[in-house]
Design a protein around this motif. Structure first.
Motif, mmCIF file in Angstrom:
data_model
loop_
_atom_site.group_PDB
_atom_site.id
_atom_site.type_symbol
_atom_site.label_atom_id
_atom_site.label_comp_id
_atom_site.label_asym_id
_atom_site.label_seq_id
_atom_site.Cartn_x
_atom_site.Cartn_y
_atom_site.Cartn_z
ATOM 1 N N UNK A 49 -24.149 -12.537 -2.941
ATOM 2 C CA UNK A 49 -22.838 -12.004 -2.589
ATOM 3 C C UNK A 49 -22.907 -10.487 -2.634
ATOM 4 N N UNK A 50 -22.087 -9.855 -1.810
ATOM 5 C CA UNK A 50 -21.977 -8.403 -1.812
ATOM 6 C C UNK A 50 -20.648 -8.063 -2.469
ATOM 7 N N UNK A 51 -20.708 -7.245 -3.519
ATOM 8 C CA UNK A 51 -19.512 -6.930 -4.296
ATOM 9 C C UNK A 51 -19.188 -5.449 -4.132
ATOM 10 N N UNK A 52 -17.931 -5.145 -3.801
ATOM 11 C CA UNK A 52 -17.461 -3.759 -3.726
ATOM 12 C C UNK A 52 -16.917 -3.354 -5.089
ATOM 13 N N UNK B 39 -14.618 -8.111 -4.680
ATOM 14 C CA UNK B 39 -14.402 -6.807 -5.287
ATOM 15 C C UNK B 39 -14.384 -6.998 -6.798
ATOM 16 N N UNK B 40 -14.883 -6.000 -7.535
ATOM 17 C CA UNK B 40 -14.906 -6.078 -9.001
ATOM 18 C C UNK B 40 -14.369 -4.783 -9.591
ATOM 19 N N UNK B 41 -13.869 -4.892 -10.824
ATOM 20 C CA UNK B 41 -13.441 -3.692 -11.550
ATOM 21 C C UNK B 41 -14.648 -2.863 -11.957
ATOM 22 N N UNK B 42 -15.741 -3.551 -12.365
ATOM 23 C CA UNK B 42 -16.953 -2.830 -12.759
ATOM 24 C C UNK B 42 -18.170 -3.742 -12.669
ATOM 25 N N UNK B 43 -19.327 -3.095 -12.474
ATOM 26 C CA UNK B 43 -20.631 -3.759 -12.520
ATOM 27 C C UNK B 43 -21.504 -2.910 -13.420
ATOM 28 N N UNK B 44 -22.000 -3.504 -14.496
ATOM 29 C CA UNK B 44 -22.812 -2.773 -15.475
ATOM 30 C C UNK B 44 -24.094 -3.544 -15.768
ATOM 31 N N UNK B 45 -25.152 -2.830 -16.203
ATOM 32 C CA UNK B 45 -26.369 -3.550 -16.599
ATOM 33 C C UNK B 45 -26.084 -4.461 -17.784
ATOM 34 N N UNK B 46 -26.628 -5.668 -17.750
ATOM 35 C CA UNK B 46 -26.480 -6.595 -18.870
ATOM 36 C C UNK B 46 -27.396 -6.137 -20.000
ATOM 37 N N UNK C 54 -21.039 -0.703 -2.643
ATOM 38 C CA UNK C 54 -21.317 -2.138 -2.558
ATOM 39 C C UNK C 54 -22.639 -2.407 -3.269
ATOM 40 N N UNK C 55 -22.711 -3.570 -3.913
ATOM 41 C CA UNK C 55 -23.903 -3.995 -4.648
ATOM 42 C C UNK C 55 -24.216 -5.425 -4.231
ATOM 43 N N UNK C 56 -25.455 -5.685 -3.834
ATOM 44 C CA UNK C 56 -25.883 -7.051 -3.527
ATOM 45 C C UNK C 56 -26.283 -7.750 -4.810
ATOM 46 N N UNK C 57 -25.672 -8.896 -5.085
ATOM 47 C CA UNK C 57 -25.907 -9.606 -6.340
ATOM 48 C C UNK C 57 -26.310 -11.060 -6.050
ATOM 49 N N UNK C 58 -27.386 -11.495 -6.691
ATOM 50 C CA UNK C 58 -27.780 -12.905 -6.629
ATOM 51 C C UNK C 58 -27.114 -13.615 -7.798
#
Length: 123
Positions: free
Chosen positions: A58-61, A96-103, A43-47
């Motif tokens: 939001x918290x994204x899995x 939920x997301x397929x991926x979270x990557x640095x911009x 899980x990643x906390x995202x503003x």
């Protein structure tokens, strides 16, 4: 539970505020939640901040540890889906997301060039 695709192009700026943490299936035993293939879920906390609006958290899995994502890093999220849930008197939305990557880093604006006749401060 119905999945609702989210149009991330309308979400504005997304910044990691809580670094990726492995999600637990059982807090008492410390068992890690995994997907069907046995890959750990994080899980990643995202503003999320849209232009002219207040930020939402939001918290994204996401399956697998997002590499390079840390607190304060702007992120790109792909394949974001929302789920509505209810348990007794409690209800909410999960993501939920397929991926979270640095911009990629923002490119600084190129300064406008000064005409040659105006250089040197002569009036």
């Amino acid at each position: 539970m119905q999945s609702i695709p989210v149009d991330i192009t309308r979400l504005g700026t997304m910044t990691c505020i809580v670094a990726p943490e492995v999600r637990l299936a059982n807090r008492e035993t410390g068992e890690v939640k995994t997907n069907r293939e046995g890959v750990p879920v994080y899980t990643v906390g995202v503003a999320v901040r849209q232009e002219g609006r207040r930020a939402s958290i939001i918290e994204i899995s996401v399956t697998g540890e997002p590499v390079g994502v840390a607190e304060g890093v702007r992120v790109n999220v792909s394949g974001l889906v929302a789920f509505s849930w209810a348990m007794g008197d409690r209800h909410g939305m999960s993501f939920r997301a397929d991926s979270i990557t640095p911009a990629p880093p923002a490119t600084p604006p190129v300064p406008a060039s000064v005409p040659a006749s105006r250089k040197g401060g002569d009036a």
